[in-house]
Design an enzyme around this catalytic site. Structure first.
Site, PDB file in Angstrom:
ATOM      1  N   LYS A 139      -8.910  -3.258  20.078  1.00  0.00           N
ATOM      2  CA  LYS A 139      -7.494  -3.656  19.986  1.00  0.00           C
ATOM      3  C   LYS A 139      -6.909  -3.937  21.318  1.00  0.00           C
ATOM      4  O   LYS A 139      -5.721  -4.285  21.779  1.00  0.00           O
ATOM      5  CB  LYS A 139      -6.726  -2.848  19.355  1.00  0.00           C
ATOM      6  CG  LYS A 139      -6.867  -2.287  17.750  1.00  0.00           C
ATOM      7  CD  LYS A 139      -6.192  -3.066  16.912  1.00  0.00           C
ATOM      8  CE  LYS A 139      -6.540  -2.777  15.420  1.00  0.00           C
ATOM      9  NZ  LYS A 139      -5.938  -3.821  14.509  1.00  0.00           N
ATOM     10  N   ASN A 150       0.961  -1.246  -0.184  1.00  0.00           N
ATOM     11  CA  ASN A 150      -0.010  -0.092   0.010  1.00  0.00           C
ATOM     12  C   ASN A 150       0.910   1.138   0.104  1.00  0.00           C
ATOM     13  O   ASN A 150       2.088   1.336  -0.120  1.00  0.00           O
ATOM     14  CB  ASN A 150      -0.881   0.099   1.360  1.00  0.00           C
ATOM     15  CG  ASN A 150      -0.253   0.005   2.581  1.00  0.00           C
ATOM     16  OD1 ASN A 150       0.541   0.838   2.879  1.00  0.00           O
ATOM     17  ND2 ASN A 150      -0.318  -1.144   3.333  1.00  0.00           N
ATOM     18  N   PHE A 189      -2.793   3.371  15.844  1.00  0.00           N
ATOM     19  CA  PHE A 189      -3.062   4.292  14.833  1.00  0.00           C
ATOM     20  C   PHE A 189      -4.357   3.895  14.151  1.00  0.00           C
ATOM     21  O   PHE A 189      -4.535   2.778  14.151  1.00  0.00           O
ATOM     22  CB  PHE A 189      -2.072   4.733  14.000  1.00  0.00           C
ATOM     23  CG  PHE A 189      -1.159   5.918  14.505  1.00  0.00           C
ATOM     24  CD1 PHE A 189      -0.211   5.649  15.575  1.00  0.00           C
ATOM     25  CD2 PHE A 189      -0.953   7.019  13.966  1.00  0.00           C
ATOM     26  CE1 PHE A 189       0.421   6.728  16.157  1.00  0.00           C
ATOM     27  CE2 PHE A 189      -0.034   8.175  14.348  1.00  0.00           C
ATOM     28  CZ  PHE A 189       0.575   7.937  15.403  1.00  0.00           C
ATOM     29  N   LYS A 242     -12.281   1.341  17.826  1.00  0.00           N
ATOM     30  CA  LYS A 242     -10.912   0.471  17.612  1.00  0.00           C
ATOM     31  C   LYS A 242     -10.152   0.411  18.756  1.00  0.00           C
ATOM     32  O   LYS A 242      -9.536  -0.647  19.170  1.00  0.00           O
ATOM     33  CB  LYS A 242     -10.196   1.131  16.344  1.00  0.00           C
ATOM     34  CG  LYS A 242      -8.969   0.295  15.770  1.00  0.00           C
ATOM     35  CD  LYS A 242      -8.766   0.929  14.555  1.00  0.00           C
ATOM     36  CE  LYS A 242      -9.657   0.511  13.214  1.00  0.00           C
ATOM     37  NZ  LYS A 242      -9.180   1.124  12.181  1.00  0.00           N
ATOM     38  N   PRO A 269      -1.831 -11.787  11.056  1.00  0.00           N
ATOM     39  CA  PRO A 269      -1.815 -11.621  12.487  1.00  0.00           C
ATOM     40  C   PRO A 269      -2.177 -10.003  12.570  1.00  0.00           C
ATOM     41  O   PRO A 269      -1.640  -9.150  11.966  1.00  0.00           O
ATOM     42  CB  PRO A 269      -0.566 -11.955  12.670  1.00  0.00           C
ATOM     43  CG  PRO A 269       0.453 -11.938  11.544  1.00  0.00           C
ATOM     44  CD  PRO A 269      -0.317 -12.094  10.449  1.00  0.00           C
ATOM     45  N   ASP A 270      -2.785  -9.746  13.445  1.00  0.00           N
ATOM     46  CA  ASP A 270      -2.805  -8.433  13.895  1.00  0.00           C
ATOM     47  C   ASP A 270      -1.715  -8.264  15.019  1.00  0.00           C
ATOM     48  O   ASP A 270      -1.778  -8.699  16.233  1.00  0.00           O
ATOM     49  CB  ASP A 270      -4.382  -8.026  14.415  1.00  0.00           C
ATOM     50  CG  ASP A 270      -4.576  -6.774  14.964  1.00  0.00           C
ATOM     51  OD1 ASP A 270      -3.519  -6.045  15.333  1.00  0.00           O
ATOM     52  OD2 ASP A 270      -5.599  -6.271  14.708  1.00  0.00           O
ATOM     53  N   ILE A 271      -0.824  -7.203  14.569  1.00  0.00           N
ATOM     54  CA  ILE A 271       0.375  -7.147  15.543  1.00  0.00           C
ATOM     55  C   ILE A 271       0.011  -6.410  16.595  1.00  0.00           C
ATOM     56  O   ILE A 271       0.416  -6.763  17.906  1.00  0.00           O
ATOM     57  CB  ILE A 271       1.244  -6.366  14.585  1.00  0.00           C
ATOM     58  CG1 ILE A 271       1.698  -7.243  13.216  1.00  0.00           C
ATOM     59  CG2 ILE A 271       2.582  -6.242  15.622  1.00  0.00           C
ATOM     60  CD1 ILE A 271       2.568  -6.439  12.456  1.00  0.00           C
ATOM     61  N   LYS A 287       7.909 -17.497 -10.719  1.00  0.00           N
ATOM     62  CA  LYS A 287       7.105 -16.489 -11.307  1.00  0.00           C
ATOM     63  C   LYS A 287       5.784 -16.895 -12.115  1.00  0.00           C
ATOM     64  O   LYS A 287       5.880 -17.979 -12.772  1.00  0.00           O
ATOM     65  CB  LYS A 287       7.957 -15.455 -12.273  1.00  0.00           C
ATOM     66  CG  LYS A 287       7.032 -14.459 -13.073  1.00  0.00           C
ATOM     67  CD  LYS A 287       7.845 -13.717 -13.858  1.00  0.00           C
ATOM     68  CE  LYS A 287       6.813 -12.695 -14.742  1.00  0.00           C
ATOM     69  NZ  LYS A 287       7.602 -11.985 -15.826  1.00  0.00           N
ATOM     70  N   ASP A 303      -4.038  -6.249   5.678  1.00  0.00           N
ATOM     71  CA  ASP A 303      -4.965  -7.140   6.141  1.00  0.00           C
ATOM     72  C   ASP A 303      -4.878  -8.619   6.007  1.00  0.00           C
ATOM     73  O   ASP A 303      -5.030  -9.355   6.687  1.00  0.00           O
ATOM     74  CB  ASP A 303      -6.315  -6.633   5.966  1.00  0.00           C
ATOM     75  CG  ASP A 303      -6.453  -5.276   6.983  1.00  0.00           C
ATOM     76  OD1 ASP A 303      -6.114  -5.259   7.994  1.00  0.00           O
ATOM     77  OD2 ASP A 303      -7.147  -4.229   6.269  1.00  0.00           O
TER      78      ASP A 303
HETATM   79  N1  CTP Z   1      -2.295  -3.107  12.900  1.00  0.00           N
HETATM   80  C1  CTP Z   1      -1.425  -4.143  13.162  1.00  0.00           C
HETATM   81  N2  CTP Z   1      -1.612  -5.189  12.599  1.00  0.00           N
HETATM   82  C2  CTP Z   1      -2.502  -5.342  11.642  1.00  0.00           C
HETATM   83  C3  CTP Z   1      -3.578  -4.644  11.311  1.00  0.00           C
HETATM   84  C4  CTP Z   1      -3.388  -3.319  12.020  1.00  0.00           C
HETATM   85  O1  CTP Z   1      -0.443  -4.019  14.162  1.00  0.00           O
HETATM   86  N3  CTP Z   1      -2.556  -6.734  10.987  1.00  0.00           N
HETATM   87  C5  CTP Z   1      -2.342  -1.704  13.684  1.00  0.00           C
HETATM   88  C6  CTP Z   1      -1.806  -0.917  12.845  1.00  0.00           C
HETATM   89  O2  CTP Z   1      -0.643  -0.265  13.009  1.00  0.00           O
HETATM   90  C7  CTP Z   1      -2.648   0.477  13.774  1.00  0.00           C
HETATM   91  C8  CTP Z   1      -3.948  -0.219  14.146  1.00  0.00           C
HETATM   92  O3  CTP Z   1      -3.540  -1.424  14.258  1.00  0.00           O
HETATM   93  O4  CTP Z   1      -1.884   0.954  14.542  1.00  0.00           O
HETATM   94  C9  CTP Z   1      -5.139  -0.055  13.091  1.00  0.00           C
HETATM   95  O5  CTP Z   1      -4.920  -0.312  12.042  1.00  0.00           O
HETATM   96  P1  CTP Z   1      -6.123  -0.285  10.953  1.00  0.00           P
HETATM   97  O6  CTP Z   1      -5.568  -0.807   9.735  1.00  0.00           O
HETATM   98  O7  CTP Z   1      -6.604   1.199  11.032  1.00  0.00           O
HETATM   99  O8  CTP Z   1      -7.051  -1.323  11.477  1.00  0.00           O
HETATM  100  P2  CTP Z   1      -7.747  -2.520  11.390  1.00  0.00           P
HETATM  101  O9  CTP Z   1      -7.407  -3.467  12.382  1.00  0.00           O
HETATM  102  O10 CTP Z   1      -7.107  -3.125  10.078  1.00  0.00           O
HETATM  103  O11 CTP Z   1      -9.102  -2.266  11.136  1.00  0.00           O
HETATM  104  P3  CTP Z   1     -10.100  -1.951   9.779  1.00  0.00           P
HETATM  105  O12 CTP Z   1      -8.937  -1.985   8.686  1.00  0.00           O
HETATM  106  O13 CTP Z   1     -10.997  -2.927   9.668  1.00  0.00           O
HETATM  107  O14 CTP Z   1     -10.454  -0.407  10.047  1.00  0.00           O
END
Ligand code: CTP
Length: 407
Positions: free
Chosen positions: A352, A215, A334, A348, A312-314, A294, A284
């Site tokens: 989180k 992105n 953020f 959020k 994974p959601d870090i 390739k 995501d």
């Molecule tokens: N974040 C993370 N790992 C992920 C997704 C998000 O650590 N896989 C962290 C980002 O660095 C940020 C926060 O979570 O601090 C919110 O990121 P955002 O992309 O806005 O949230 P999402 O959980 O992806 O929610 P959505 O896209 O559904 O709004």
């Protein structure tokens, strides 16, 4: 608008003789761009390398070079010029000038000014610049130790090609490095003794060896926070996705590509951290499989179908660690939302499981140098109005520091 890191600061920029004087012109400009006013004072030797006319045109102020300058009604430029300064920065500081300082000499304006400045109020910073043999000479090292003991801050030197054709230590730091050092020096040390771990930039999720999904995150906010946290005295580790930004001085940087790599690096580093700040725009989803070679067109005209799995959601993972739950690790998330920022950010924050969530007020265009932030915590919300990301980062660091448990 108080929009720059050195806004309101008055800097005496002293030049002693050396080829590095050519960098002082750019340094003067960069100090001004950072919001400072600059008063240039030059030795006679410095004027052999760059003219006072150039420095006057750049600084927009008369340049001083002699203690006998009749422009000062009381004939005391050494007093008048140093009393309202926030810092005296000597760049370049030649071997000879450092020797003069070490001896407390006062037979020309710049060393006289250094000696006569009120030491408790007006710090002295030196940016040495000299040939590598001069730098390594015991006399120079002895003088540097002496001036440091007398309270001056000796900034480092760079290593590389020198004007004399030799290669080694002794190059003056680059103007942007000097501005960073000076800013850090003048920043209140709110995070001393704290370890801060930051994620920044996008992630890159490979499809095959040559393609992937990413992105437009520039990483600028995360890098600015790393710089501000280091300036505030923290030990900073920055886990960065693929971005083209220079590493802030004094910051440890770990480069990663994918969300999984970012998580692995974070989990390795987070044990000793007291603050975790997640600014990364983590993808995501990632392709369910990564092709070893390739992916080729197979001639059928049918495009390949990609399947995705969730990353994974870090931030949420770190927020669930025991040290985060006990309050020993302070987590900051953020959010970039396109509508209803306050409600979305509040939701959020709870989802989180973090004490502080920072909403990007925008603009929603990536790579901008400015922004405005909405801070949401358990007590409510407040806005940090539009400013450069560097200034916002300084303010955010102060906000975070104020929320940390005492130690
Ligand atoms: N974040 C993370 N790992 C992920 C997704 C998000 O650590 N896989 C962290 C980002 O660095 C940020 C926060 O979570 O601090 C919110 O990121 P955002 O992309 O806005 O949230 P999402 O959980 O992806 O929610 P959505 O896209 O559904 O709004």
């Amino acid at each position: 608008m108080n929009d720059e890191e050195l806004a309101g600061k008055h800097i005496v920029l002293g030049l002693s003789g050396g080829v590095a004087c050519y960098k002082a012109a750019e340094l003067c400009r960069q100090l001004q761009r950072a919001g400072a006013t600059v008063q240039v004072v030059m030795t006679e030797a410095a004027a052999q390398f760059i003219t006072p006319v150039t420095m006057q045109a750049l600084s927009g102020r008369p340049v001083y070079g002699s203690q006998w300058d009749a422009r000062e009604p009381n004939n005391m430029p050494h007093i008048n010029l140093s009393r309202n300064a926030d810092a005296v920065l000597i760049a370049p500081a030649s071997a000879d000038f450092i020797a003069r300082l070490a001896q407390g000499r006062a037979d020309e304006l710049l060393s006289l000014l250094c000696l006569a400045r009120p030491r408790e109020r007006v710090p002295l910073l030196l940016a040495p610049a000299m040939n590598r043999e001069m730098w390594a000479h015991p006399a120079t090292q002895r003088n540097l130790a002496q001036v440091a003991q007398d309270g001056a801050t000796v900034l480092g030197v760079g290593c590389g090609d020198q004007a004399c054709g030799e290669t080694g230590d002794g190059r003056m730091l680059e103007p942007h490095e000097l501005v960073e050092e000076l800013t850090a020096f003048l920043t209140p040390k709110l995070l001393v003794g704290r370890k801060v771990l930051i994620t920044a930039g996008p992630t890159f999720e490979a499809i095959d060896p040559v393609r992937g999904i990413t992105n437009h995150s520039s990483g600028k906010m995360g890098f600015a926070i790393a710089r501000a946290a280091r300036a505030a005295g923290a030990e900073v580790t920055l886990v960065a996705g693929p971005v083209h930004l220079p590493t802030p001085r004094g910051v440890r940087r770990i480069d990663v590509q994918s969300a999984q790599q970012m998580l692995d690096a974070v989990l390795q580093q987070v044990q000793s951290a007291s603050v975790f700040i997640a600014t990364a725009a983590v993808a995501d989803w990632r392709p369910a499989t990564q092709a070893a070679h390739k992916i080729k067109k197979d001639g059928s005209g049918e495009p390949p179908v990609l399947r995705f799995v969730e990353n994974p959601d870090i931030l949420a993972t770190v927020a669930q660690l025991p040290q985060a739950r006990s309050g020993a690790l302070y987590c900051v998330g953020f959010a970039a939302e396109s509508e209803d920022l306050l409600a979305q950010s509040s939701a959020k924050r709870l989802r989180k499981g973090v004490p502080l969530l920072v909403g990007n007020i925008g603009p929603a265009t990536f790579g901008q140098d400015d922004n405005a932030l909405l801070l949401v915590d358990a007590n409510g919300h407040r806005e940090l109005p539009r400013a450069s990301k560097r200034v916002l980062a300084q303010q955010l660091v102060a906000e975070i520091a104020a929320r940390l448990p005492h130690h």
